[in-house]
Design an enzyme around this catalytic site. Structure first.
Site, short mmCIF file in Angstrom:
data_model
loop_
_atom_site.label_atom_id
_atom_site.label_comp_id
_atom_site.label_asym_id
_atom_site.label_seq_id
_atom_site.Cartn_x
_atom_site.Cartn_y
_atom_site.Cartn_z
N ASP A 152 0.83 -1.21 0.00
CA ASP A 152 0.00 0.00 0.00
C ASP A 152 0.86 1.26 0.00
O ASP A 152 0.59 2.22 -0.74
CB ASP A 152 -0.93 0.01 1.21
CG ASP A 152 -2.08 -0.99 1.09
OD1 ASP A 152 -2.31 -1.49 -0.02
OD2 ASP A 152 -2.73 -1.26 2.11
N ASP A 169 8.42 12.91 5.11
CA ASP A 169 8.20 12.67 6.54
C ASP A 169 7.50 11.34 6.75
O ASP A 169 6.55 11.22 7.53
CB ASP A 169 7.41 13.80 7.19
CG ASP A 169 7.52 13.77 8.72
OD1 ASP A 169 8.48 13.17 9.24
OD2 ASP A 169 6.66 14.36 9.40
#
Length: 430
Positions: A152, A169
């Protein structure tokens, strides 16, 4: 809920069973505001899901029982709104991918003090990989869960990188499970930038920061300019660390700071895998190890791309979920175990009564779309209840777990909606 004989009732006594996950996150029950006016409609703030330096995230509900998340940005000291504009811009440009959080809209909130704050109305997601790591109890996750998460996230990164963006991030807290779409999604694009146009000096979080980002952050802190900005390769480094943590069940922040890691990260990866190899089947372990090592080259140009990583042999191997996986990851389908005796399945009258009783009980917690009790394996005697949404399913799991039925403790797990719709009732690994 009762059997047709009428003498077996669902008890409300609780069992000391480990199947119900704890509440999500550390929430603040005293948060403000209590209401948001969104597009002319009042939404109640149910709970604060998280709070950072620049923004807070709330779970909200409307009068129509719709659920969503609101990310409210704080007004900075200069009265600017850079963080809001940055994240809004990135999200608006990358909408439409199933593994990226959906932005429903933007609005301005006016609080009772007359202060206006900018807000994003977002899809409400569920448990984060960070929470899954905490619940793993240092044992590591199943191959099914690691593969599901890896695929995913790589799908999201493929899309993101093709659009020219670097997430910058990637960490366990920024990967969340979507109960209704049954997949992991990326959130928090506040540090994201267009590759070749890095407008953020400090990127990534300690423990998941690529070596080249460490160098650039240090230069920025010293007031110096680096030769060039970071590339999408920093995202692959972060994902490699995340997958290694999911496999090992331990946080690696201190490990990746060590000199041994800086000298030879591949050797430490090999050591972690050799230590855990008895727990997992050999061939998938080798494929996962090689996939992770391909993401953790110190030289970013040698690192795997997201597109190349997706064709790893690791993704060609089918896995069945552990029962713990189906407790941790909510879906609209609830599965009840340890409820029905085989003797109840072969008498048509009793079987129909059980179906009716089960449906009546389960409808107390939400709208039931369908209910199935297979008479043969796979799934023999298990109760599958499809709810209209995952919220109803979660409430049913909370209420039914630990209850007793005919003297037996009920075990309630979730079940993949996609598999249920296909009639695929696989046996989970205990």
């Amino acid at each position: 809920m009762a059997c047709s004989s009428g003498n077996a009732k669902m008890s409300t006594s609780n069992a000391n069973t480990p199947v119900l996950p704890p509440p999500q996150g550390n929430v603040d029950q005293t948060m403000k505001p209590v209401l948001f006016e969104i597009f002319g409609e009042m939404w109640n703030v149910q709970v604060r899901l998280g709070q950072g330096v620049s923004a807070s995230v709330y779970r909200v509900s409307s009068g129509r029982a719709s659920m969503a998340a609101v990310k409210e940005f704080q007004v900075d000291a200069q009265g600017g709104d850079y963080g809001y504009l940055k994240e809004r811009s990135v999200l608006e440009n990358i909408q439409g991918h199933k593994n990226i959080v959906t932005l429903y809209g933007v609005f301005t909130n006016h609080n009772p003090l007359g202060i206006a704050t900018h807000c994003l109305l977002l899809e409400l997601l569920d448990v984060s990989v960070s929470e899954l790591l905490v619940r793993a109890s240092n044992q590591g996750h199943s191959m099914w869960l690691i593969q599901h998460c890896a695929r995913d996230v790589l799908e999201a990164l493929c899309f993101l990188h093709r659009e020219g963006y670097v997430h910058a991030d990637l960490k366990p807290r920024n990967i969340l499970w979507s109960p209704d779409d049954e997949c992991f999604k990326l959130i928090d694009f506040g540090l994201s930038f267009k590759e070749g146009h890095q407008d953020v000096k400090y990127i990534q979080t300690d423990g998941y920061r690529a070596p080249e980002a460490e160098v650039q952050n240090s230069l920025a802190q010293a007031g110096l300019e680096g030769d060039s900005g970071c590339t999408s390769a920093v995202d692959l480094w972060s994902l490699g660390i995340i997958l290694l943590e999911m496999f090992s069940g331990i946080k690696l922040k201190e490990t990746v700071k060590s000199q041994e890691w800086k000298d030879n990260p591949a050797a430490i990866v090999d050591h972690i895998f050799s230590s855990n190899s008895v727990v997992y089947p050999a061939i998938p372990v080798y494929h996962l190890r090689d996939l992770i090592k391909s993401m953790l080259h110190s030289n970013p140009s040698s690192r795997s791309t997201a597109e190349a990583a997706l064709i790893s042999p690791f993704f060609s191997i089918p896995f069945a979920p552990h029962i713990e996986d189906l407790v941790l990851l909510p879906t609209p389908v609830l599965r009840l175990l340890n409820v029905i005796d085989d003797s109840h399945l072969y008498n048509d009258d009793e079987y129909e009564d059980i179906i009716e009783d089960m449906r009546e009980e389960c409808q107390k917690y939400g709208s039931v779309i369908s209910l199935l009790i297979p008479k043969e394996n796979p799934g023999k005697g298990q109760v599958f209840v499809e709810y209209a949404n995952a919220g109803d399913s979660k409430e049913a799991q909370r209420q039914l777990t630990g209850r007793t039925f005919d003297g037996k403790f009920v075990v309630a797990t979730f079940y993949p909606l996609s598999a249920y719709k296909r009639g695929y009732l696989y046996q989970t690994v205990q």
